[in-house]
Design an enzyme around this catalytic site. Structure first.
Site, short mmCIF file in Angstrom:
data_model
loop_
_atom_site.label_atom_id
_atom_site.label_comp_id
_atom_site.label_asym_id
_atom_site.label_seq_id
_atom_site.Cartn_x
_atom_site.Cartn_y
_atom_site.Cartn_z
N LYS A 80 -2.80 6.79 -2.85
CA LYS A 80 -4.11 7.24 -3.33
C LYS A 80 -4.35 8.64 -2.77
CE LYS A 80 -8.93 5.52 -3.22
NZ LYS A 80 -9.77 4.41 -2.67
N SER A 155 -12.28 2.16 -6.22
CA SER A 155 -11.96 3.57 -6.42
C SER A 155 -10.47 3.85 -6.53
CB SER A 155 -12.53 4.42 -5.27
OG SER A 155 -11.97 4.02 -4.03
N SER A 179 -12.49 -1.41 -3.09
CA SER A 179 -11.75 -0.38 -3.84
C SER A 179 -10.25 -0.60 -3.97
CB SER A 179 -12.01 1.00 -3.24
OG SER A 179 -13.29 1.45 -3.58
#
Lengths: 463, 88
Positions: A80, A155, A179
């Protein structure tokens, strides 16, 4: 299509170790998949093709020389894009960090590097991880592989979209309110949030320091275990026991009523079907309650908002226009939370932690859906469920944020694809400090869910 | 005024100050978000586990009148802090 990009790490690793396939070939296959899929899904912000190919060739040379490091050696994975990788940009999907290049690896990155992982790129996310849909990104929204008109969740949306489409075998995400688990659920893969504090957060841009967790997004529980073990840096952790029957029947506590009273019909069907399969397999399921569960969103807001605002205060003052409007507004909102309410929320977190501990007292894990709704159309802000019209953001967080507040480990597994083929997720919650035990249990539950679901984790699903 | 009413009144005062401050700063779009946060704040302060919440003050009338832990006092403190927030 090059199928070398598909399958699990657990199946791939022995083939790389034996020299049957090379890391270079597998990495090429994943990069081919990136070339084919990323335009459709927008899962990556940075693709490190040359660097990944060089790392893969180095892995092959080491293995040929008898220096095999273990099951992640030569395996392509992604990060990420708020996790530092030395020499690569860390954008957090924000213009605020437009020219930032990481000077060093985050500790989890370094540990994966030591384990021999090949980093193929940095994944798109909701700006600064402050959202549940991965729509508010300076690089555009991440799209759901099952239906590109819908959100991939967030996310860590780019990470989950990459994992299910063969753009790397796994990805590392972060989870402040769900997330990792939310995108894993709505994209159809496995997402693990370990016990709070278990994996180091240095070199990772924080959202809320008391709620942040780092963890893997993968195609199977066994793969999540391999990544978790490498990032924990604890070589004494045993190999995951999976595949065999548990020593005694599993006992699950089904969380009610707050956790099942607002559920999309399709989620209810998928989750109910999963419980039936578990019951038929001999798993004991009994109901448990968290007395003050309904206070969870209020407690979460009064912790998460001011912690995020505190971190961003300098850039919010200096460059407010560089944030996307929704993220800027939520950061500004956090500046209005009173200190006395933050303290009240800390007290509430303790209450909830004790209540989750109590619910776990005589069961192996708690079970509940991961997300109460299916992946939503990109741009939608509210949805009607169980007769109530509620904000998408609040619903996405509803069933996951409690365990960020309490710090208990939690994992999301695919539990079906009801109407429309969109995935739904089942969440298991274990004891604090018991992430290995939770993973062992999750492997048993995954086996009950059946191979038909596992095989769908990484197939292409065109809407 | 009951304890829940006092909590609501204190949060309403905080909300008015916060909205005024946001508008002064050119952030009028925060109003609906602040209103949502205000509802969550009422929930937080009224929670039965909260020692300053209305349930606690209802259980201990003496505390409510003279102590620093009653719902009324919590409301006063919140209002003062709300003004401070508004002046930020």
């Amino acid at each position: 299509m090059n199928t070398l990009a598909d399958g699990s790490i657990s199946a791939l690793a022995p083939r790389i170790a034996s020299g049957e396939v090379s890391s270079a070939a597998v990495t090429d296959a994943c990069l081919e998949r990136v070339a084919a899929e990323n335009g459709r899904l927008n899962a990556f912000i940075t693709v490190l093709a040359d660097q990944a190919r060089a790392d893969a060739r180095r892995a092959d040379a080491e293995i040929a020389a008898g220096r095999y490091r273990g099951p992640l050696h030569g395996v392509p994975v992604s990060l990420k894009d708020l996790i530092d990788l030395a020499g690569a940009p860390t954008t957090a999907a924000s213009r605020v960090l437009e020219r930032h290049v990481a000077g060093a690896d985050a500790t989890v990155t370094a540990r994966l590097r030591d384990a021999g992982a090949v980093f193929i790129g940095k994944c798109n996310l909701h700006e600064f991880a402050f959202g549940t849909t991965s729509e508010d990104s300076a690089f555009g929204p991440v799209r759901n592989p099952a239906d590109t008109t819908r959100s991939a969740g967030g996310s860590s949306g780019g990470s989950a979209a990459a994992v299910v489409t063969g753009m790397g075998f796994a990805s590392i995400g972060t989870d402040t309110g769900g997330s990792i688990r939310i995108p894993a659920a709505v994209c159809g893969c496995v997402g693990l949030k370990p016990t709070i504090g278990e994996l180091p957060g240095d070199g990772i841009i924080p959202l809320s320091r008391t709620l942040d967790h780092v963890g893997p997004i993968a195609r199977s529980v066994a793969d999540a275990w391999l990544l978790y073990r490498a990032m924990a840096g604890n070589r004494n952790l045993p190999t995951l026991r999976s595949g065999g029957a548990p020593a005694r029947p599993l006992r699950l506590g089904l969380l009610k009523p707050y956790f099942t009273d607002v559920l999309d019909d399709d989620v209810a069907v998928a989750f109910g079907g999963a419980l039936e399969r578990l019951g038929a397999a001999g798993v004991s399921i009994s109901e448990r309650a968290i007395r003050h569960a309904a206070d969870t969103p209020a407690i979460y807001l009064h912790l998460q908002l001011p912690e995020a605002s505190a971190y961003h205060a300098p850039t919010l003052e200096a460059y407010p226009e560089l944030y996307t409007a929704p993220v800027r507004q939520r950061l500004e909102l956090g500046r209005y939370v009173l200190a006395e309410d933050y303290v009240r929320a800390r007290l509430g977190a303790e209450v909830l932690r004790r209540e989750v501990d109590a619910a776990l007292a005589d069961v192996d894990a708690l079970v509940l859906p991961t997300v109460p709704i299916m992946a939503q159309p990109i741009g939608s802000t509210s949805v009607t469920v169980s007769g109530l019209t509620l904000p998408v953001r609040a619903l996405m967080l509803r069933l996951t944020q409690l365990f960020n507040i309490t710090g208990h480990p939690a994992i999301s597994l695919p539990c079906g694809r009801p109407a429309g083929g969109l995935p739904a997720g089942l969440q298991l919650v274990g004891r604090r400090g018991g992430t290995p035990q939770l993973l062992t249990l999750a492997a048993a539950v995954e086996a009950v869910m059946g191979p038909s679901l596992v095989s769908q984790h990484h197939c292409r699903i065109d809407a | 005024m009951t304890a829940p009413d006092r909590i609501r009144a204190a949060v309403d005062r905080w909300l008015r100050a916060a909205v005024e401050d946001a508008e002064r700063r050119g952030l009028a779009e925060l109003k609906p978000l602040l209103e949502g946060l205000a509802e969550a704040t009422v929930t937080l302060r009224a929670a039965e586990w909260n020692e300053g919440g209305w349930a606690a003050s209802r259980e201990g009338g003496g505390r409510e009148k003279g102590g620093r832990r009653g719902g009324g006092k919590a409301g006063e403190t919140s209002d003062e802090a709300g003004q401070a927030g508004g002046a930020r």
